[in-house]
Design a protein around this motif. Structure first.
Motif, short mmCIF file in Angstrom:
data_model
loop_
_atom_site.label_atom_id
_atom_site.label_comp_id
_atom_site.label_asym_id
_atom_site.label_seq_id
_atom_site.Cartn_x
_atom_site.Cartn_y
_atom_site.Cartn_z
N LEU A 22 62.22 -126.02 -10.19
CA LEU A 22 60.83 -125.72 -10.54
C LEU A 22 60.70 -125.52 -12.05
CD1 LEU A 22 57.87 -125.08 -9.94
CD2 LEU A 22 58.57 -122.72 -9.44
N LYS A 23 61.62 -124.79 -12.64
CA LYS A 23 61.56 -124.55 -14.09
C LYS A 23 61.66 -125.85 -14.89
CE LYS A 23 63.17 -119.78 -14.06
NZ LYS A 23 64.32 -118.87 -14.29
N ALA A 24 62.47 -126.78 -14.40
CA ALA A 24 62.58 -128.08 -15.06
C ALA A 24 61.25 -128.82 -15.01
CB ALA A 24 63.68 -128.92 -14.42
N ALA A 25 60.58 -128.75 -13.85
CA ALA A 25 59.27 -129.38 -13.70
C ALA A 25 58.24 -128.69 -14.60
CB ALA A 25 58.82 -129.33 -12.24
N ILE B 143 68.84 -119.34 5.33
CA ILE B 143 68.89 -118.54 4.10
C ILE B 143 67.45 -118.25 3.68
CG2 ILE B 143 69.58 -118.50 1.67
CD1 ILE B 143 71.82 -120.50 2.41
N PRO B 144 67.03 -116.99 3.73
CA PRO B 144 65.66 -116.67 3.31
C PRO B 144 65.53 -116.76 1.80
CG PRO B 144 66.86 -114.66 3.80
CD PRO B 144 67.79 -115.78 4.13
N TYR B 145 64.32 -117.04 1.34
CA TYR B 145 64.12 -117.04 -0.11
C TYR B 145 63.86 -115.61 -0.59
CZ TYR B 145 62.09 -117.36 -4.70
OH TYR B 145 61.84 -117.15 -6.03
N VAL B 146 64.68 -115.15 -1.50
CA VAL B 146 64.54 -113.83 -2.11
C VAL B 146 64.51 -114.01 -3.62
CG1 VAL B 146 65.59 -111.54 -2.38
CG2 VAL B 146 65.85 -112.78 -0.22
N LYS B 147 63.55 -113.40 -4.28
CA LYS B 147 63.43 -113.55 -5.73
C LYS B 147 64.67 -113.00 -6.43
CE LYS B 147 59.57 -112.69 -7.99
NZ LYS B 147 58.29 -112.07 -8.41
N ILE B 148 65.11 -113.72 -7.45
CA ILE B 148 66.26 -113.26 -8.25
C ILE B 148 65.89 -113.35 -9.73
CG2 ILE B 148 68.03 -113.95 -6.57
CD1 ILE B 148 68.47 -116.50 -8.25
N THR B 149 66.68 -112.67 -10.56
CA THR B 149 66.43 -112.72 -12.00
C THR B 149 66.98 -114.02 -12.57
OG1 THR B 149 68.52 -111.55 -12.36
CG2 THR B 149 66.51 -110.21 -12.28
N ALA B 150 66.45 -114.42 -13.71
CA ALA B 150 66.92 -115.65 -14.37
C ALA B 150 68.23 -115.38 -15.10
CB ALA B 150 65.86 -116.13 -15.35
N SER B 151 68.98 -116.45 -15.32
CA SER B 151 70.22 -116.32 -16.09
C SER B 151 69.89 -116.30 -17.59
CB SER B 151 71.16 -117.49 -15.79
OG SER B 151 70.65 -118.69 -16.38
N ARG B 152 70.89 -116.03 -18.39
CA ARG B 152 70.70 -115.97 -19.85
C ARG B 152 70.66 -117.37 -20.47
NH1 ARG B 152 76.95 -114.49 -21.82
NH2 ARG B 152 77.80 -116.53 -21.25
N PHE C 62 57.07 -117.40 -6.95
CA PHE C 62 56.76 -116.11 -7.57
C PHE C 62 56.10 -115.15 -6.60
CE2 PHE C 62 56.58 -119.26 -11.18
CZ PHE C 62 57.87 -118.99 -11.60
N ARG C 63 56.17 -115.52 -5.30
CA ARG C 63 55.75 -114.65 -4.22
C ARG C 63 54.27 -114.26 -4.27
NH1 ARG C 63 58.32 -116.03 -0.37
NH2 ARG C 63 60.23 -115.08 0.32
N GLU C 64 53.46 -115.23 -4.61
CA GLU C 64 52.02 -114.98 -4.62
C GLU C 64 51.34 -115.63 -3.41
OE1 GLU C 64 51.05 -116.67 -8.36
OE2 GLU C 64 52.05 -115.09 -9.50
N GLY C 65 52.13 -116.24 -2.55
CA GLY C 65 51.54 -116.88 -1.39
C GLY C 65 52.60 -117.19 -0.36
#
Length: 252
Positions: free
Chosen positions: A44-47, A137-146, A79-82
């Protein structure tokens, strides 16, 4: 597919290979949920990166808004808005709408390259999500890498140097993704192995597209700047990293 032919220029371009310590951690089945989750978000970030480049530098408003609409359902889910959308139905909609227009030849090349990249990355997003679903595997939000942040902080702050640097960073991110898919594939289950190897050709083309765009828009040879970002990228990959992600460094 001739993987060696695809990977040879990637290995030459990158300043270091993926460390064995990262591969050892990534091949542990216990880390697969985290790895797939981060991979999905990276698609998604690449897009998003490609969409922002088109909207900022060349797109007319109508065409730019079309790209924005393509990404919105994926962003809302991530981003868990929907709720989770029907990705199969969404995929059928990608490519529809008024495409961005420009009379500038370089702008046309940017649009053509980035629109194709967006389509492919969103398709990969859906494929990763499907892989996760099959494995419960459920989708769970994670932090971004450096990783991306570490490169982008070296981007110069005035144009066209900002654009040139962002394009070079894009080339390294795509090249590293390609290299990492290939490095990890032999250790994965057969279906995942096939999936990761199927991504190599598009990731390799994306890196080439970014470099071509950077050199064409630059009044000077970009080789020194490419070398500079190669060193920055290699340091992020080859040094200890407290977080484990798809583009992280040596696991602590």
């Amino acid at each position: 597919m001739d993987y060696a032919q695809i990977l040879s220029p990637i290995h030459t371009f990158l300043h270091c290979p993926t460390p064995q310590a990262w591969i050892d951690k990534a091949r542990d089945p216990a880390n697969l949920p985290l790895l797939l989750t981060d991979h999905m978000v990276c698609e998604l970030k690449a897009a998003q990166t490609a969409m922002l480049l088109v909207r900022k530098y060349v797109a007319d408003k109508t065409g730019g808004d079309t790209l924005l609409e393509w990404l919105k359902p994926y962003e809302a889910f991530t981003f868990r808005e929907g709720p989770e959308p029907d990705f199969v139905a969404l995929h059928r909609q990608i490519g529809k709408g008024v495409m961005p227009q420009t009379n500038d030849p370089w702008g046309r090349l940017l649009i053509d390259s980035m629109v194709l990249l967006i389509k492919e990355e969103l398709h990969h997003f859906w494929q990763v999500r499907e892989t996760m679903t099959v494995r419960n595997i459920p989708y769970v939000k994670i932090t971004a890498s450096r990783y991306a942040k570490g490169m982008l902080k070296e981007v110069r702050t005035h144009e066209p140097l900002t654009l040139i640097d962002k394009l070079i960073c894009g080339a390294y991110i795509e090249a590293r993704s390609c290299e990492r898919f290939a490095a990890l594939a032999p250790y994965l289950e057969e279906d995942l192995q096939k999936f990761y190897l199927s991504l190599l050709r598009s990731e390799a083309r994306h890196y080439e597209d970014y470099l071509t765009l950077a050199q064409q828009i630059s009044p000077q040879d970009i080789t020194p700047r490419v070398r500079f970002f190669g060193e920055v990228e290699a340091a992020l990959i080859a040094t200890p990293d407290s977080e484990f992600r798809f583009h992280s460094g040596v696991p602590v």
